[in-house]
Design a protein around this motif. Sequence first.
Motif, PDB file in Angstrom:
ATOM      1  N   ARG A   1      13.370  23.306  19.498  1.00  0.00           N
ATOM      2  CA  ARG A   1      14.306  24.592  19.872  1.00  0.00           C
ATOM      3  C   ARG A   1      14.247  24.351  21.378  1.00  0.00           C
ATOM      4  O   ARG A   1      13.187  24.026  22.135  1.00  0.00           O
ATOM      5  N   ILE A   2      15.446  23.846  21.413  1.00  0.00           N
ATOM      6  CA  ILE A   2      15.734  23.723  23.262  1.00  0.00           C
ATOM      7  C   ILE A   2      16.728  24.807  23.390  1.00  0.00           C
ATOM      8  O   ILE A   2      17.923  25.056  22.734  1.00  0.00           O
TER       9      ILE A   2
ATOM     10  N   PHE B   1      15.508  32.215  19.463  1.00  0.00           N
ATOM     11  CA  PHE B   1      16.059  31.876  18.395  1.00  0.00           C
ATOM     12  C   PHE B   1      15.084  33.172  17.553  1.00  0.00           C
ATOM     13  O   PHE B   1      14.216  33.705  17.244  1.00  0.00           O
ATOM     14  N   PRO B   2      15.929  33.379  16.611  1.00  0.00           N
ATOM     15  CA  PRO B   2      16.168  34.131  15.185  1.00  0.00           C
ATOM     16  C   PRO B   2      14.878  33.461  13.773  1.00  0.00           C
ATOM     17  O   PRO B   2      14.444  34.234  13.038  1.00  0.00           O
ATOM     18  N   PHE B   3      13.927  32.034  14.918  1.00  0.00           N
ATOM     19  CA  PHE B   3      13.811  31.746  13.471  1.00  0.00           C
ATOM     20  C   PHE B   3      12.568  30.976  14.085  1.00  0.00           C
ATOM     21  O   PHE B   3      12.887  30.449  15.259  1.00  0.00           O
TER      22      PHE B   3
ATOM     23  N   ALA C   1      19.207  28.335   8.807  1.00  0.00           N
ATOM     24  CA  ALA C   1      19.355  28.755  10.670  1.00  0.00           C
ATOM     25  C   ALA C   1      20.004  28.890  10.477  1.00  0.00           C
ATOM     26  O   ALA C   1      20.278  30.531  11.774  1.00  0.00           O
TER      27      ALA C   1
ATOM     28  N   ILE D   1      23.139  24.216  15.642  1.00  0.00           N
ATOM     29  CA  ILE D   1      21.841  23.181  14.946  1.00  0.00           C
ATOM     30  C   ILE D   1      21.913  21.805  14.789  1.00  0.00           C
ATOM     31  O   ILE D   1      23.080  21.398  13.871  1.00  0.00           O
TER      32      ILE D   1
ATOM     33  N   MET E   1      14.840  19.456  11.966  1.00  0.00           N
ATOM     34  CA  MET E   1      15.475  19.991  12.367  1.00  0.00           C
ATOM     35  C   MET E   1      15.450  20.636  14.331  1.00  0.00           C
ATOM     36  O   MET E   1      14.233  21.103  14.977  1.00  0.00           O
TER      37      MET E   1
ATOM     38  N   ALA F   1      17.330  22.905  16.952  1.00  0.00           N
ATOM     39  CA  ALA F   1      18.435  24.385  17.621  1.00  0.00           C
ATOM     40  C   ALA F   1      18.659  24.128  18.737  1.00  0.00           C
ATOM     41  O   ALA F   1      17.260  24.371  20.249  1.00  0.00           O
ATOM     42  N   VAL F   2      19.832  24.451  19.232  1.00  0.00           N
ATOM     43  CA  VAL F   2      19.769  24.334  20.625  1.00  0.00           C
ATOM     44  C   VAL F   2      20.420  25.819  21.183  1.00  0.00           C
ATOM     45  O   VAL F   2      21.389  26.180  20.512  1.00  0.00           O
ATOM     46  N   ARG F   3      20.406  26.052  22.335  1.00  0.00           N
ATOM     47  CA  ARG F   3      21.350  26.976  23.609  1.00  0.00           C
ATOM     48  C   ARG F   3      21.105  26.926  24.057  1.00  0.00           C
ATOM     49  O   ARG F   3      21.024  26.332  24.904  1.00  0.00           O
TER      50      ARG F   3
ATOM     51  N   PRO G   1      25.636  38.655  17.955  1.00  0.00           N
ATOM     52  CA  PRO G   1      24.304  39.205  17.667  1.00  0.00           C
ATOM     53  C   PRO G   1      22.986  37.812  18.632  1.00  0.00           C
ATOM     54  O   PRO G   1      21.759  38.489  17.881  1.00  0.00           O
ATOM     55  N   LEU G   2      23.727  36.958  18.738  1.00  0.00           N
ATOM     56  CA  LEU G   2      22.534  36.279  19.833  1.00  0.00           C
ATOM     57  C   LEU G   2      22.249  37.201  21.354  1.00  0.00           C
ATOM     58  O   LEU G   2      21.629  36.767  21.934  1.00  0.00           O
TER      59      LEU G   2
ATOM     60  N   LYS H   1      20.295  32.852   9.860  1.00  0.00           N
ATOM     61  CA  LYS H   1      19.559  33.704  10.604  1.00  0.00           C
ATOM     62  C   LYS H   1      20.895  33.828  12.183  1.00  0.00           C
ATOM     63  O   LYS H   1      20.152  35.516  12.867  1.00  0.00           O
ATOM     64  N   MET H   2      21.441  32.905  12.467  1.00  0.00           N
ATOM     65  CA  MET H   2      21.388  33.011  13.837  1.00  0.00           C
ATOM     66  C   MET H   2      23.036  34.087  14.106  1.00  0.00           C
ATOM     67  O   MET H   2      23.156  34.947  14.534  1.00  0.00           O
TER      68      MET H   2
ATOM     69  N   GLU I   1      16.714  35.829  24.360  1.00  0.00           N
ATOM     70  CA  GLU I   1      17.250  33.987  24.723  1.00  0.00           C
ATOM     71  C   GLU I   1      16.278  33.254  23.543  1.00  0.00           C
ATOM     72  O   GLU I   1      16.320  31.793  22.952  1.00  0.00           O
TER      73      GLU I   1
END
Lengths: 537, 306
Positions: free
Chosen positions: B303-304, A535-537, B268, B257, B41, B43-45, A528-529, B271-272, A533
């Motif tokens: 957000r990272i 974040f969904p929030f 969170a 997260i 919080m 959040a990392v991707r 879903p991501l 939502k992901m 690139e």
Amino acid sequence: MNVHWLKKLRVAVSLLFLILTSLLFLDYRKMIPESWFSTVLSLQFVPSFLKFFTVLKISVFGFIVVIVMTLLFGRIYCSTICPLGILQDVTAYISRKFRSKRKGRYYYRKAKNILRYTILGITAVALVFGSTYLLLLLDPYSNFGRIMTYFVKPLLVWVNNLLSPLLARINVYYLYPVDLKPIKAAVYIVPVIILGLVLWLSVTRGRLYCNTVCPVGAFLGLLSKFSLFKFRFNTQACTGCHLCEFSCKSSCIDVVNRTVDETRCVTCFDCLTSCKLGAMNYTTRKALKTDPVIQPVQIRKSNRKTFNGDHDPGKRVFILGSLAFLAGIAGISKAKEYPKNAKPTTIPEKKNFPVTPPGSLSIRHFTDQCTACSLCIDACPTDVLQPAFLQYGLAGIMQPTMDYHSGYCNYDCVRCTEVCPTGAILPLKKEAKQTVQMGLAHFVKENCVVYTDETNCGACAEHCPTKAVHMIPYKEDLVIPETTDDICIGCGACEHACPTTPFKAIYVDGNEIHKLAKKPKEEKLENPLEKTEDFPF
Amino acid sequence: MKRRDFFLKSAGVGLGLGAAMSLGSFKTLTAGPSAFALPDMAAVRGGEPDVMFDRAIAAMGGMGHFVKKGQKVVVKPNIGWDVPPERAANTNPLLIKRIVQHCYQAGAKEVLAFDNTCDAWTKCYKDSGIEKYVKSAGGKMVPGNTEGFYQEIELTQGKRLKKVKVHELVLDADVFIDVPVLKSHDAAKLTISMKNLMGVIWDRRYWHRNDLNQCIADYATYSRKPDLVVVDAYNVMMKNGPRGVSKSDVVKMKAQIVTTDMVAADAAAAKMFGVDPASVRYIRLAHEMHAGNMDLSKLNISRIKI
């Protein structure tokens, strides 16, 4: 020829076999690799014999080795390989440590031929007609296994569970508590009788059990008549002092007539060591046909009567002891109390067949082939295998069955199929096992929490490894279980996890003959991501 | 980043700080609350599990913010199932290892990990890889397999769950870290940090029998909340959860997260996953019971992207 090292060798080999065999049954932490089992047990006569005629492979030739060994050396199987025989030697040895030398003597007795050959005959005839029931009751290896599983292992686990919380207090978690599932008291009947008989006879009469009750002993005894090496008197050297007779736990040395009954001799070499004159020989040569030089002293009858069963206080102590032990076991394994549900379920589970382990092909194959040695019960990592009481009928008492209230079959595990020595459970590869359908899950909607309480649960679908049990929309937010038969393998995870009482809302009914299940379907899923690139929030 | 690199770099940062301190005031250099507010919080991707945790925990003020010298840390991964790591039914072992390492670096006296598993526990500990990785970082695995480990506590705010038996390790811990893996779930829709705590209590059947979603929310109100929540969303089981059937149930999401609020973490993560947090009943219930905050717009999120 007077070779004392033979006895030492016999003792060393027998202890090695006893320890290794015991460890297989007592390994409650499942640390022994599966490959060891077949190696250690390859020479056990009855399992090897049964497996040979199932798989028809020459690779399972243990019993042939035993036959050849017996034809060469006599019944050394009974003294070095048979765990029940060695166990009796140990108890006889220990009990004699607490008695005077004189009281601990064995005396020559006549063979109980009618009894032992009748038992052997009936067992053999039954076997020819396809019934292994008597073997199940009398096979020495299986009886040893049950003694370990029913008595020694619970004791060991009890000690473990005493020690582990103490160690946990100092943050040592090497010993962890083990949740041993209790065995039904009624199943203890046979093991208690056999254990009592074996202990009593070994303490009072040496190897009498092996020479009356044991069909393997009787069979190998017949073969021993033709064995190459035998115990023979040197009548010229023998002074008739009876020392060999006193040492003979098989009571088979007749000093008066200078003969040894080879059918009862278990080739323990004790007589060789006891004779200081070299008058007892273990040799291939025929005895010299000369008259004895010295006639032996006749032993008075009063001396022979060392033990009178009717007035023995030990008997009472033994019975009381057994009862106390049983009570102890019952205490250790006291049933757990589960909190009740809000609304008790009303529809009983309707099971037509018990479930047999994967690889056992069918109830027929399994019950015909299994001698209830209990090794798979000990090897099972989830405790799903439990001794049956009447699930297979009276003749199947103690044979293992899949008890889904106790545990469920681990999807990736094939341990029972790898350890079974008799071929009742045949070896399976992991992939093959995962498509063996031992039974089918049945859902009883009226018992289900989702139906009765209208709240979500899903414990059954959660545990299902193939999603044969899955959740479908029911009312509003609610989902309810549904089963797909063709991918169900009957592992019992759903039944075990189901929280309803007293009856489960989902249960597995055994397949009389195991079937092939389909593999669950796979489909490609989207991340879903993937598209963004961010974040969904 | 390799372990060695990490140590070298940490040492480098330390040296730099030391050198700077000799020049000027100490307070203005380190990121104390007075300097600027820490996020609620992180959040990392886009990174590996261990690298993402390094970045996230740094953004949250470093592990030293949560673990003090000489403390006893208890880590609760999800080790529920006897499946290999790539099936993503259990928390990523590499992430667990990195968390244990951070705890020790922050001065923890001991780091312990456990779960009350669904499948046979010794097999789960072993085949998940978690036992090996925890031990390799110097941590200890503790069993959770018998009732004797669990002590009864009361939930004053619980609606269906008034009393529950909790593993003594959680009650004894100075620092409690909840490290769930994000997964689909048959009955609860999703399992994340609140649902992961079903592995610190003894009788799960009771929850299933007495409104599972309400029980999960009830337990989230318990005062002994996790001090840190780390949601592993590196490999994510999109279907057939919580156990999964095959590797095809899993997608590589490469996300993580880190927060202190279980409800926010679950919102969170939902939502992901592509699910509205309000549609997951226990998240909504927990929010309504003030166990945490599912309204992410109210949070300061770092957000990272890696």
